[in-house]
Design a protein around this motif. Structure first.
Motif, PDB file in Angstrom:
ATOM      1  N   ASP A  75       0.858  -1.257   0.129  1.00 34.24           N
ATOM      2  CA  ASP A  75      -0.107  -0.128  -0.097  1.00 34.24           C
ATOM      3  C   ASP A  75       0.798   1.471   0.046  1.00 34.24           C
ATOM      4  O   ASP A  75       0.507   2.239  -0.460  1.00 34.24           O
ATOM      5  CB  ASP A  75      -1.024   0.104   1.201  1.00 34.24           C
ATOM      6  N   ASP A  76       2.004   1.329   0.685  1.00 33.46           N
ATOM      7  CA  ASP A  76       2.716   2.356   0.749  1.00 33.46           C
ATOM      8  C   ASP A  76       3.690   2.702  -0.442  1.00 33.46           C
ATOM      9  O   ASP A  76       4.566   3.440  -0.326  1.00 33.46           O
ATOM     10  CB  ASP A  76       3.518   2.330   1.977  1.00 33.46           C
ATOM     11  N   ALA A  77       3.358   1.851  -1.357  1.00 32.24           N
ATOM     12  CA  ALA A  77       4.283   2.141  -2.622  1.00 32.24           C
ATOM     13  C   ALA A  77       3.535   2.967  -3.899  1.00 32.24           C
ATOM     14  O   ALA A  77       2.426   2.975  -3.808  1.00 32.24           O
ATOM     15  CB  ALA A  77       4.701   0.735  -3.098  1.00 32.24           C
ATOM     16  N   VAL A  78       4.033   3.208  -4.843  1.00 33.48           N
ATOM     17  CA  VAL A  78       3.265   3.647  -5.894  1.00 33.48           C
ATOM     18  C   VAL A  78       3.247   2.616  -7.019  1.00 33.48           C
ATOM     19  O   VAL A  78       4.155   1.718  -7.259  1.00 33.48           O
ATOM     20  CB  VAL A  78       4.470   4.572  -6.784  1.00 33.48           C
ATOM     21  N   THR A  79       1.852   2.430  -7.245  1.00 36.66           N
ATOM     22  CA  THR A  79       1.284   1.342  -7.955  1.00 36.66           C
ATOM     23  C   THR A  79       0.594   2.220  -9.237  1.00 36.66           C
ATOM     24  O   THR A  79      -0.406   3.019  -9.002  1.00 36.66           O
ATOM     25  CB  THR A  79       0.357   0.469  -7.438  1.00 36.66           C
ATOM     26  N   ILE A  80       1.168   1.747 -10.332  1.00 42.63           N
ATOM     27  CA  ILE A  80       0.411   2.454 -11.578  1.00 42.63           C
ATOM     28  C   ILE A  80      -0.411   1.787 -12.472  1.00 42.63           C
ATOM     29  O   ILE A  80       0.123   0.735 -12.780  1.00 42.63           O
ATOM     30  CB  ILE A  80       1.523   3.220 -12.263  1.00 42.63           C
ATOM     31  N   LEU A  81      -1.730   1.847 -12.640  1.00 38.73           N
ATOM     32  CA  LEU A  81      -2.664   0.857 -13.175  1.00 38.73           C
ATOM     33  C   LEU A  81      -3.349   1.751 -14.390  1.00 38.73           C
ATOM     34  O   LEU A  81      -3.518   3.064 -14.184  1.00 38.73           O
ATOM     35  CB  LEU A  81      -3.678   0.300 -12.238  1.00 38.73           C
ATOM     36  N   PRO A  82      -4.110   1.197 -15.107  1.00 38.04           N
ATOM     37  CA  PRO A  82      -4.962   1.699 -16.008  1.00 38.04           C
ATOM     38  C   PRO A  82      -6.247   2.087 -15.322  1.00 38.04           C
ATOM     39  O   PRO A  82      -6.315   1.166 -14.376  1.00 38.04           O
ATOM     40  CB  PRO A  82      -5.125   0.767 -16.956  1.00 38.04           C
ATOM     41  N   ASP A  83      -6.852   3.068 -15.554  1.00 41.35           N
ATOM     42  CA  ASP A  83      -8.312   3.236 -15.000  1.00 41.35           C
ATOM     43  C   ASP A  83      -9.214   2.510 -15.584  1.00 41.35           C
ATOM     44  O   ASP A  83      -9.862   2.889 -16.498  1.00 41.35           O
ATOM     45  CB  ASP A  83      -8.528   4.913 -15.054  1.00 41.35           C
ATOM     46  N   ASP A  84      -9.597   1.230 -14.955  1.00 39.38           N
ATOM     47  CA  ASP A  84     -10.357   0.162 -15.611  1.00 39.38           C
ATOM     48  C   ASP A  84     -11.951   0.756 -15.916  1.00 39.38           C
ATOM     49  O   ASP A  84     -12.595   0.621 -16.485  1.00 39.38           O
ATOM     50  CB  ASP A  84     -10.351  -1.102 -15.103  1.00 39.38           C
ATOM     51  N   SER A  85     -12.274   1.370 -14.704  1.00 34.41           N
ATOM     52  CA  SER A  85     -13.466   2.069 -14.515  1.00 34.41           C
ATOM     53  C   SER A  85     -14.001   3.100 -15.755  1.00 34.41           C
ATOM     54  O   SER A  85     -14.789   3.127 -16.343  1.00 34.41           O
ATOM     55  CB  SER A  85     -13.628   2.554 -13.192  1.00 34.41           C
ATOM     56  N   GLN A  86     -12.913   3.900 -15.528  1.00 42.63           N
ATOM     57  CA  GLN A  86     -13.205   5.070 -16.587  1.00 42.63           C
ATOM     58  C   GLN A  86     -13.081   4.432 -18.184  1.00 42.63           C
ATOM     59  O   GLN A  86     -13.786   4.765 -18.854  1.00 42.63           O
ATOM     60  CB  GLN A  86     -12.081   6.020 -16.569  1.00 42.63           C
ATOM     61  N   GLY A  87     -12.096   3.438 -18.392  1.00 40.25           N
ATOM     62  CA  GLY A  87     -12.202   2.802 -19.797  1.00 40.25           C
ATOM     63  C   GLY A  87     -13.502   2.174 -19.976  1.00 40.25           C
ATOM     64  O   GLY A  87     -14.138   2.168 -20.979  1.00 40.25           O
TER      65      GLY A  87
END
Lengths: 330, 330
Positions: A152-164
């Motif tokens: 949780d305390d790291a940077v995690t980069i993901l696509p915005d699946d909801s927005q997609g």
DNA sequence: TTCTAGTGAGAAACCGGTTTCTCACATCGT
DNA sequence: ACGATGTGAGAAACCGGTTTCTCACTAGAA
């Protein structure tokens, strides 16, 4: 074929290596004439500093490691290209390590990278709800996660699946579709749940009915898309808009529909996910699909890591990057 | 989180760094008791040598560069995995650089790798008759070419397309096929010519007629396969065996045949090329196809490069690696 | 004129290893 | 008893840069 060292430059310019170093790096105090001269000499001699020697004192190797479990996959390469593209002007190179699902192999690679004094690691994978088979939390270098689960305390980069999903379903709605369903992968995947939730929400917001049966879970394969269409068309209540969990499913759906002589996109519209061009463009008709902008995702991962390496503050937690709808013929 | 250096080990063991280094590397003259003790101390302290410092004196960085123009492709990753797998036990890591088709970018990457003192470069691409947009002939490090064109005096590793073709066509013949044709990519590709030649030759050797029309050139797409079937089936003289230039064409062919209710493999057998699992396995029926063993190819490229780096003699010229026929349902 | 501050440049230490060279000491043969 | 030989270990140089610290010199202030 002997490499030119800073000693050669210093000797040729009649100065000490200390001065040469300072002149070339723009540090310390050097008169502008001396600086210009040294630079000229260095250029004439074709001096290129040995990055190893430099890294040794600077304690910065200008190298990052990319760890992936996606050996044959289509996710890693675009992400990698983005990382590399975003970092090359800073002189940063990328070690790529494909670790399959093998913890020992992963450890070997991580150790090797650490020994080589990499500045940081980007962990990437094919599932955002699975982490790599190696613990990266107590490393002496920063880690950024992309398309894979991290702490949780790291940077995690993901696509915005909801927005997609909203883009995709919104597109179907704007096309006048009213009986929209979602054919997707196994419900054990977090992205599947997430997209399904966004799917229902978007329908509801548009005032469209959303029966429970509107989401069909299966596998990530063409076969499943094909089969789902067979099931749907054996009943009376047929959809006029289909949002698929990936392009392979969409491909199977389109093929199934074509076999039933259903006109795409006039009778039924289909939208895929991934924008895997090799699939999307060869489908007849070509697929309208959601692009996750993986290259951009890689670029941001690289930038974020670099900021961490430089000790700058970076907002931790999940970063969601917008997806783009690519409209084609379906 | 301070790294343990060889000074720490030496101090803890009560010896000089020279002795510590010799003990740990098994070089020089050290008594076996001293050696054992130092190793023990190093293990206790968790000593891991700084690869940068080591590389600086050894003039070996245990790092190789992989240059590819195949950004999204399916060739690079398996090759990369093979290289990495074959070299990791020697402690060698791989820099991957995707250079698209951009000469400047390529130069930047090559320079960056050279500055980092890589031991050698593997150039790989998607076409064996095109070279990368950068000259690698006068580099201070050895270069091995894989799946891309290199100079005659270099090591170039390629799949044995002729042998692969013989496997495929031989399979069709053994299945009792007599009217065999070849649907393939653009004749501007060298591999296309090569496979076509091997195709004719195999038919001839089996005593089968080989009309000129037996090879159809097109594009590398599903669409072309589909279209070719449409053309063929509008005539009377129809084949009972089809060898395709890649799996995508084969996929188009199979789809075209299925639309005509032709039984695969009973009426017509189809063989593809590449064993691109994502395509081959999802085709209905699954494709029988030729696997180029790219991972093995990568492994060999890595080994060859390593031998060159070590100054060992390596046979230059083209190495042809055997392909394997993967029999599935078509 | 003298003292202080500022400037440009170099000597030397350092990063963390490896390697050569030297040397003290033990062993052996005669 | 003495020289020849062999052995284990360390001092120091080195790889190719960077950085700190010192110093000579100049210019400005008092």
């Amino acid at each position: 074929m002997e490499r030119v060292t800073i000693y050669d430059v210093a000797a040729a310019a009649g100065v000490s290596t200390a001065t040469a170093s300072k002149a070339l790096n723009g540090t310390g105090r050097v008169s502008s004439e001396t600086r210009a001269k040294i630079k000229q000499v260095a250029a004439d001699l074709g001096f290129r500093p040995n990055a190893l020697a430099r890294s040794l004192t600077r304690k910065r190797s200008f190298t990052v490691g990319l760890l992936t479990d996606d050996t044959y996959g289509r996710f890693t390469l675009p992400v990698m290209a983005g990382i590399s593209e975003g970092l090359i002007d800073q002189g940063v190179s990328v070690f790529l390590c494909a670790i399959e699902n093998n913890p020992e192999l992963a450890k070997t690679h991580v150790d090797a990278m650490l020994d080589k004094q990499i500045d940081g690691i980007i962990a990437t994978g094919k599932r955002v709800d699975r982490s790599l088979p190696v613990d990266l939390t107590h490393l002496p270098v920063p880690v950024v996660y992309a398309l894979t689960a991290g702490p949780d305390d790291a940077v995690t980069i993901l696509p915005d699946d909801s927005q997609g999903t909203r883009e995709a379903v919104g597109h179907l709605i704007r096309k006048g579709r009213r009986r929209i369903i979602h054919i997707t992968g196994p419900s054990t995947f977090q992205v599947v749940e997430e997209r399904a939730a966004a799917f229902f929400q978007t329908l509801q917001a548009a005032g469209l009915s959303s029966p429970q049966a509107a989401v069909l879970y299966g596998s990530w394969s063409e076969r499943w898309g094909h089969e789902a269409v067979a099931n749907l068309w054996s009943h009376d209540e047929r959809p006029d808009g289909i949002f698929c969990g990936n392009d392979q499913i969409a491909r199977g759906v389109v093929d199934g529909l074509r076999e039933r002589n259903i006109d795409i996109p006039n009778d039924v519209s289909v939208v895929g996910f991934d924008n895997w061009e090799i699939v999307a463009e060869q489908t007849r008709p070509p697929l309208t699909t959601v692009d996750m902008n993986l290259k951009e995702l890689g670029r941001q991962a690289g930038q974020a890591l670099l900021r961490l390496v430089n000790g700058e503050a970076v907002e931790t937690g999940m970063w969601r990057l917008p997806c783009t709808l690519v409209v084609r013929g379906s």
